[in-house]
Design a protein around this motif. Structure first.
Motif, PDB file in Angstrom:
ATOM      1  N   UNK A  50      10.595 -20.398  25.307  1.00 11.94           N
ATOM      2  CA  UNK A  50      11.448 -19.824  26.520  1.00 11.94           C
ATOM      3  C   UNK A  50      12.892 -19.918  26.397  1.00 11.94           C
ATOM      4  N   UNK A  51      13.431 -20.159  25.380  1.00 10.28           N
ATOM      5  CA  UNK A  51      14.709 -20.383  25.060  1.00 10.28           C
ATOM      6  C   UNK A  51      15.415 -19.076  24.840  1.00 10.28           C
ATOM      7  N   UNK A  56      20.000 -21.535  27.459  1.00 13.41           N
ATOM      8  CA  UNK A  56      19.097 -21.561  28.906  1.00 13.41           C
ATOM      9  C   UNK A  56      19.616 -23.215  29.276  1.00 13.41           C
ATOM     10  N   UNK A  57      19.446 -23.082  30.511  1.00 15.41           N
ATOM     11  CA  UNK A  57      19.677 -24.221  31.149  1.00 15.41           C
ATOM     12  C   UNK A  57      18.259 -25.109  31.324  1.00 15.41           C
ATOM     13  N   UNK A  63      11.001 -24.650  34.506  1.00 16.35           N
ATOM     14  CA  UNK A  63      10.527 -23.690  35.485  1.00 16.35           C
ATOM     15  C   UNK A  63       9.561 -22.832  34.711  1.00 16.35           C
ATOM     16  N   UNK A  64      10.345 -22.143  33.625  1.00 17.79           N
ATOM     17  CA  UNK A  64       9.501 -21.236  32.938  1.00 17.79           C
ATOM     18  C   UNK A  64       8.247 -21.651  32.310  1.00 17.79           C
ATOM     19  N   UNK A  65       8.369 -22.944  31.761  1.00 21.41           N
ATOM     20  CA  UNK A  65       7.059 -23.539  30.833  1.00 21.41           C
ATOM     21  C   UNK A  65       6.361 -24.293  31.858  1.00 21.41           C
ATOM     22  N   UNK A  99      21.332 -25.011  26.719  1.00 22.56           N
ATOM     23  CA  UNK A  99      20.682 -25.549  25.518  1.00 22.56           C
ATOM     24  C   UNK A  99      20.713 -24.269  24.509  1.00 22.56           C
ATOM     25  N   UNK A 100      21.191 -24.569  23.279  1.00 21.81           N
ATOM     26  CA  UNK A 100      21.740 -23.116  22.664  1.00 21.81           C
ATOM     27  C   UNK A 100      20.878 -23.374  21.226  1.00 21.81           C
TER      28      UNK A 100
END
Length: 151
Positions: A50-51, A56-57, A63-65, A99-100
């Motif tokens: 999901x990154x 991503x925060x 939320x996505x996962x 998170x990068x």
């Protein structure tokens, strides 16, 4: 027909979904291990799948996962230690962290896309392109309805 026989012969959505997920994860992470990413585990997919490439925060990843923020935090810690991600200040909100993916993380993301594309191509070939496209459309609809994203 006994319940156990029915479950084997006519598995429900939960069984079919879990079989699909677990076999897909097994193949994906075995291939990633062969391609230079041996320490990744399926649990890391809750972040890596999901990154966004630009970052991503953690709250968005959760939320996505569908995972709790604390679980995501633990996974990010592991992935940071393994060299796949780093935390950076969010330029839009200095109080927040992004998170990068690192270079290693980007490599894993690209390889995962290639591996998954090959798996999907194999299934499309076996089922027929039109039937596989229909399957994906219907499966997406079911997944969205199940998670409450569609009405």
């Amino acid at each position: 027909m006994r319940r156990s026989e029915r479950k084997r012969n006519e598995p429900d959505l939960g069984i079919l979904s879990s079989r699909t997920l677990f076999s897909l994860q097994k193949e994906l992470f075995a291939a990633l291990a062969e391609q230079g990413h041996p320490r990744l585990r399926p649990r890391h997919g809750a972040v890596l799948a999901y990154l966004d490439e630009e970052g991503s925060r953690a709250t968005d990843l959760a939320a996505r996962s569908g995972q709790h923020k604390q679980v995501i935090g633990t996974l990010v810690d592991e992935l940071e230690e393994l060299g796949y991600v780093e935390r950076r200040p969010d330029p839009a909100d200095r109080r927040a962290k992004l998170i990068v993916p690192t270079g290693r993380g980007l490599d894993q993301m690209a390889r995962s896309e290639e591996i998954l594309a090959a798996i999907e191509e194999r299934h499309a070939e076996a089922a027929g392109a039109a039937d596989y496209a229909t399957f994906k459309r219907v499966f997406r609809l079911v997944a969205e309805r199940q998670s409450g994203q569609a009405e």
